[in-house]
Design a protein around this motif. Structure first.
Motif, PDB file in Angstrom:
ATOM      1  N   VAL A  15      84.697  60.978  99.725  1.00  0.00           N
ATOM      2  CA  VAL A  15      84.834  62.384  99.320  1.00  0.00           C
ATOM      3  C   VAL A  15      86.043  62.972 100.053  1.00  0.00           C
ATOM      4  O   VAL A  15      86.754  62.263 100.772  1.00  0.00           O
ATOM      5  N   GLU A  75      88.698  64.579 102.542  1.00  0.00           N
ATOM      6  CA  GLU A  75      88.892  64.285 103.970  1.00  0.00           C
ATOM      7  C   GLU A  75      88.586  65.539 104.787  1.00  0.00           C
ATOM      8  O   GLU A  75      89.489  66.256 105.230  1.00  0.00           O
ATOM      9  N   LYS A 107      81.801  65.499 105.059  1.00  0.00           N
ATOM     10  CA  LYS A 107      81.301  64.126 105.232  1.00  0.00           C
ATOM     11  C   LYS A 107      79.977  64.121 106.007  1.00  0.00           C
ATOM     12  O   LYS A 107      79.034  63.424 105.650  1.00  0.00           O
ATOM     13  N   THR A 162      90.289  59.208  93.359  1.00  0.00           N
ATOM     14  CA  THR A 162      91.236  58.100  93.425  1.00  0.00           C
ATOM     15  C   THR A 162      90.614  56.871  94.082  1.00  0.00           C
ATOM     16  O   THR A 162      90.636  55.773  93.529  1.00  0.00           O
ATOM     17  N   MET A 163      90.061  57.060  95.276  1.00  0.00           N
ATOM     18  CA  MET A 163      89.554  55.902  96.019  1.00  0.00           C
ATOM     19  C   MET A 163      88.175  55.476  95.529  1.00  0.00           C
ATOM     20  O   MET A 163      87.921  54.302  95.287  1.00  0.00           O
ATOM     21  N   THR A 186      86.901  57.316 105.605  1.00  0.00           N
ATOM     22  CA  THR A 186      87.834  58.278 106.212  1.00  0.00           C
ATOM     23  C   THR A 186      89.098  57.591 106.701  1.00  0.00           C
ATOM     24  O   THR A 186      89.050  56.444 107.147  1.00  0.00           O
ATOM     25  N   ASP A 239      79.341  61.998  91.992  1.00  0.00           N
ATOM     26  CA  ASP A 239      80.273  63.080  92.326  1.00  0.00           C
ATOM     27  C   ASP A 239      79.537  64.391  92.116  1.00  0.00           C
ATOM     28  O   ASP A 239      78.388  64.413  91.661  1.00  0.00           O
TER      29      ASP A 239
HETATM   30  N1  LIG Z   1      94.076  58.187  98.640  1.00  0.00           N
HETATM   31  C1  LIG Z   1      94.274  57.199  99.488  1.00  0.00           C
HETATM   32  O1  LIG Z   1      95.264  56.455  99.392  1.00  0.00           O
HETATM   33  C2  LIG Z   1      93.264  56.921 100.565  1.00  0.00           C
HETATM   34  C3  LIG Z   1      93.322  55.703 101.272  1.00  0.00           C
HETATM   35  C4  LIG Z   1      92.329  55.411 102.216  1.00  0.00           C
HETATM   36  C5  LIG Z   1      91.337  56.337 102.457  1.00  0.00           C
HETATM   37  N2  LIG Z   1      91.311  57.526 101.784  1.00  0.00           N
HETATM   38  C6  LIG Z   1      90.197  58.452 102.053  1.00  0.00           C
HETATM   39  O2  LIG Z   1      89.297  58.383 100.961  1.00  0.00           O
HETATM   40  C7  LIG Z   1      88.647  59.640 100.782  1.00  0.00           C
HETATM   41  C8  LIG Z   1      88.819  60.095  99.351  1.00  0.00           C
HETATM   42  O3  LIG Z   1      90.181  60.201  99.032  1.00  0.00           O
HETATM   43  P1  LIG Z   1      90.690  60.316  97.538  1.00  0.00           P
HETATM   44  O4  LIG Z   1      92.144  60.188  97.614  1.00  0.00           O
HETATM   45  O5  LIG Z   1      89.907  59.422  96.677  1.00  0.00           O
HETATM   46  O6  LIG Z   1      90.283  61.826  97.189  1.00  0.00           O
HETATM   47  P2  LIG Z   1      90.106  62.506  95.759  1.00  0.00           P
HETATM   48  O7  LIG Z   1      90.358  63.931  95.955  1.00  0.00           O
HETATM   49  O8  LIG Z   1      90.852  61.777  94.711  1.00  0.00           O
HETATM   50  O9  LIG Z   1      88.549  62.288  95.437  1.00  0.00           O
HETATM   51  C9  LIG Z   1      87.523  62.890  96.152  1.00  0.00           C
HETATM   52  C10 LIG Z   1      86.325  63.051  95.231  1.00  0.00           C
HETATM   53  O10 LIG Z   1      85.198  63.409  96.019  1.00  0.00           O
HETATM   54  C11 LIG Z   1      84.424  64.358  95.312  1.00  0.00           C
HETATM   55  N3  LIG Z   1      83.618  65.096  96.277  1.00  0.00           N
HETATM   56  C12 LIG Z   1      84.005  66.002  97.190  1.00  0.00           C
HETATM   57  N4  LIG Z   1      82.947  66.408  97.919  1.00  0.00           N
HETATM   58  C13 LIG Z   1      81.869  65.739  97.449  1.00  0.00           C
HETATM   59  C14 LIG Z   1      80.493  65.710  97.807  1.00  0.00           C
HETATM   60  N5  LIG Z   1      80.010  66.474  98.786  1.00  0.00           N
HETATM   61  N6  LIG Z   1      79.669  64.914  97.102  1.00  0.00           N
HETATM   62  C15 LIG Z   1      80.134  64.131  96.103  1.00  0.00           C
HETATM   63  N7  LIG Z   1      81.434  64.121  95.739  1.00  0.00           N
HETATM   64  C16 LIG Z   1      82.290  64.906  96.414  1.00  0.00           C
HETATM   65  C17 LIG Z   1      85.464  65.209  94.609  1.00  0.00           C
HETATM   66  O11 LIG Z   1      84.911  65.917  93.521  1.00  0.00           O
HETATM   67  C18 LIG Z   1      86.492  64.167  94.194  1.00  0.00           C
HETATM   68  O12 LIG Z   1      86.211  63.657  92.910  1.00  0.00           O
HETATM   69  C19 LIG Z   1      89.243  60.551 101.839  1.00  0.00           C
HETATM   70  O13 LIG Z   1      88.422  60.544 102.955  1.00  0.00           O
HETATM   71  C20 LIG Z   1      90.572  59.898 102.153  1.00  0.00           C
HETATM   72  O14 LIG Z   1      91.048  60.198 103.449  1.00  0.00           O
HETATM   73  C21 LIG Z   1      92.241  57.819 100.839  1.00  0.00           C
END
Ligand SMILES: NC(=O)c1ccc[n+]([C@@H]2O[C@H](COP(=O)([O-])OP(=O)(O)OC[C@H]3O[C@@H](n4cnc5c(N)ncnc54)[C@H](O)[C@@H]3O)[C@@H](O)[C@H]2O)c1
Length: 680
Positions: A91, A93, A98, A14-15, A119, A34
């Motif tokens: 990636v 949380e 991380k 997503t992010m 994060t 990814d």
């Molecule tokens: N969703 C939100 O609104 C939001 C807002 C601000 C911050 N965040 C932070 O952003 C981060 C990601 O959130 P998200 O919602 O995008 O999560 P998400 O689950 O949509 O995406 C995470 C992606 O990371 C990949 N991934 C996991 N481990 C990995 C690794 N070791 N190497 C490479 N890729 C890896 C996964 O396959 C997945 O595609 C988190 O830390 C979250 O706290 C999220």
């Protein structure tokens, strides 16, 4: 150090995919990584879909999505990130994931590659633990959707080096984000008050203060938001609110813990039932609670040194799209009432009332939310226009705040140079149109003249300051913004910045010295071209017109300004174009806007022989005739007059132009239909 150009984004979820999109949209090269190719492809597919929707909605031109996507390369290998200048991880949380990721990256990237974490809940310091170069780790906290929401929290940990911080800010600016500073503290800035605000919403329901539709409607009205907190929880998933509250509570104590009613709702697996009509019953108490709660938490953030009053309010407005931030909200309902409400909340939850609020009980002046911030470092004073939501438009409060900051910097013996800049996507987008309209409608044109006179006095002090003053144009500089830049000794523009004098298209003329300083700096040909046509020109063209002295690559204008000042290139008393390097564009304006042609342009009898002339004639016909004539007279006098006398001339006919029907028509048309000028 150059601003980061090659960017790695890890996690195509997503992010990550949104961050990659925004970064590539800003012209930077991106490598999106990814774990699996399928995840990379999903991320890229999502970006493509969003860009294509943007074409349908007219945000992008056809062909642009392909160009943007062409700048993003997908991968599943860390080794492909080896040339990156800055990498953002988005990636899962999970602290271990991380940390392991950054440790693995260190084996591939340069020692100075910046590693940024997105994060939401871990301290930046903790993410950096165990690395060979923890000083390169910083927090860059984006908000959903990262390609649309402009807010970016920039969070140096205690181990972050100044160079890393500088690179992160340059990246923030190069990608068109509105950055706010946060210390490395739980919830950073926005979530620290947003998460308890959501939790309190449920507590209000739990305590029976009002029913759900009333709470929802009160929140929307108070904060000017389209979606209330209950609907927002439904959209994001109710468990996220519980999770976020638990995270904050584990660091900050039970006040932040999710209330029982929220936990119940999560256990039920259901969304909130939004049905029902709002009533007045309990609405006033809901409002009071909200005001008190956000003010109390925001004041704690200031007291703990996490962020400033200004950044907290900007965070709320830009990140959450609240009409006002906690401090402006308190000012708007009255400080006495707001502080009393905060004291009630503090007492209810057995929390200390932050000192800055306790002190307010004695001194009921509104919170001082500075529209211009002053920051002095290594002898250079940087004044940042601080109203990104209003594109830093100049109104009386903003001019007063700018004057205070400027006069302080000018009087400080330790200051050797002064930089003016803007926060967000504008340097200064002009004078505040609303202020003009209100004054005209109130029959109080002298208020406009007084405001303009105060502006002139300040601009003259800038012009005549004995220290070199540089305008750093990070974005739009229109009307009064371009005039402010003209009062400086040098103008440095980011390559994405634009400049223009649109006044004659809204029934007035550039009244803050523009008719004088523009002609003095660029000559009459360029001044006539810009003021008559209202063309908004990109930085490179402005340089060729002699209007801008240096054009910097995206994100690098800060460094260019520092170097010009440190090397003594900009001297006090320059500013009439000594540093400019005008070229073809200026020559073309001088030929087209000759004395002979001006009358023909203004009488509508100009016969074009080329495209430039044809377009100019067409544009000039659509402008307000009286404004054009007054501007022409004023520009014609500019070269023979000292600036003090020139601006007096400009001021002398200001009431005339603002009294025209065309001025009211033009000012009222901004953001609406094309104005119909009558020449009266
Ligand atoms: N969703 C939100 O609104 C939001 C807002 C601000 C911050 N965040 C932070 O952003 C981060 C990601 O959130 P998200 O919602 O995008 O999560 P998400 O689950 O949509 O995406 C995470 C992606 O990371 C990949 N991934 C996991 N481990 C990995 C690794 N070791 N190497 C490479 N890729 C890896 C996964 O396959 C997945 O595609 C988190 O830390 C979250 O706290 C999220």
């Amino acid at each position: 150090m150059a601003a980061p150009r090659k960017i790695g984004i890890i996690g195509a979820g997503t992010m990550g995919s949104g961050i990659a999109q925004k970064t590539a949209q800003s012209g930077l090269d991106v490598i999106l990584m990814d774990l699996e190719q399928a995840a990379v492809d999903r991320g890229l597919g999502g970006i493509e879909k969003m860009l294509n929707k943007g074409v349908e909605r007219g945000i992008f031109r056809p062909g642009q999505p392909e160009a943007i996507l062409g700048r993003i390369k997908g991968t599943t290998k860390h080794a492909d990130l080896k040339d990156c200048d800055l990498i953002v991880e988005a990636v899962f949380e999970d602290l271990e994931i991380k940390r392991n990721l950054f440790a693995a990256l260190e084996a591939h990237v340069r020692p100075d590659t910046v590693l940024a974490t997105n994060t939401s809940s871990f301290k930046v310091e903790k993410v950096a633990v165990g690395l060979a170069h923890p000083e390169r780790v910083i927090g860059l906290h984006y908000f959903f959707h990262p390609a649309q929401n402009r807010l970016l929290e920039v969070i140096p940990g205690p181990q972050t080096s100044p160079k890393t911080l500088e690179a992160a800010w340059a990246f923030c600016e190069a990608t068109g984000k509105t950055g706010i500073h946060s210390e490395d503290s739980p919830g950073f800035v926005v979530n620290r008050f947003f998460v308890p605000w959501v939790n309190e919403t449920v507590r209000l329901l739990e305590q029976g203060v009002a029913d759900l539709p009333t709470i929802e409607a009160t929140a929307k009205k108070l904060l000017g938001i389209g979606m209330g907190p209950f609907e927002l929880m439904n959209v994001t998933g109710v468990p996220i609110s519980q999770h976020a509250a638990s995270g904050l509570a584990s660091e900050l104590g039970p006040f932040y813990a999710p209330c029982d009613r929220l936990k119940e709702q999560v256990s039920s697996g259901k969304d909130w039932d939004l049905k029902g009509e709002a009533t007045e019953k309990g609405a006033a108490d809901v409002e009071k609670r909200y005001v008190g709660l956000v003010l109390m938490v925001a004041a704690a953030l200031v007291e703990e040194g996490v962020s400033s009053i200004e950044d907290i309010d900007i965070g709320a407005m830009v990140g959450l799209r609240w009409r006002r931030g906690p401090f402006a909200l308190a000012n708007s309902i009255g400080v006495e009432k707001a502080v009393a409400a905060a004291a009630e909340v503090a007492a209810m939850y057995n929390l200390p009332l932050p000192k800055m609020l306790a002190e307010k009980k004695e001194d009921l002046k509104p919170f001082n939310i500075r529209a211009a911030n002053l920051n002095i470092k290594d002898g250079i004073a940087t004044i940042t226009m601080n109203r990104p939501n209003a594109m830093n438009a100049l109104d009386p409060d903003t001019v007063a705040s700018l004057a205070e900051a400027f006069d302080t910097a000018a009087a400080d013996p330790a200051v050797t140079g002064i930089v003016l800049e803007g926060r967000g996507k504008a340097f200064v987008a002009g004078a505040d149109i609303k202020f003009f309209i209100n004054a005209i409608d109130a029959g109080d044109i002298p208020r406009i003249v007084d405001f303009t006179r105060t502006g002139h006095e300040l601009f003259l002090r800038i012009d005549q300051c004995t220290k070199p003053v540089v305008a750093r144009l990070n974005g739009m500089a229109l009307g009064g913004g371009a005039e402010l830049a003209l009062a400086c000794d040098a103008i440095v523009a980011d390559q994405g910045a634009v400049l223009g004098f649109p006044e004659t298209g809204i029934g007035i003329y550039p009244g803050l010295g523009g008719t004088q300083r523009l002609a003095k700096r660029c000559g009459l040909g360029v001044a006539r071209y810009l003021v008559f046509t209202g063309d908004i020109v990109p930085a490179a063209k402005a340089a060729s017109l002699g209007l801008v002295d240096r054009v910097a690559q995206s994100g690098e204008s800060g460094q260019v300004v520092q170097a010009l000042l440190k090397e003594g290139v900009v001297k006090a008393g320059t500013g009439a174009g000594e540093l400019a390097n005008a070229g073809e564009e200026k020559a073309a304006c001088e030929a087209l806007f000759s004395d002979q042609n001006v009358d023909k342009f203004l009488s509508g009898s100009f016969e074009a022989t080329d495209k430039f002339g044809e377009k100019a004639a067409k544009k000039i016909k659509s402008k307000a005739p009286i404004a054009l004539k007054l501007a022409n007279d004023l520009m014609n006098q500019a070269l023979a007059l000292p600036i003090e006398a020139g601006v007096e001339k400009e001021l002398a006919v200001l009431a005339d132009v603002f009294s025209t029907e065309d001025a009211r028509e033009g000012l009222g048309s901004v953001g609406k239909a094309r104005p119909q000028f009558k020449g009266k």
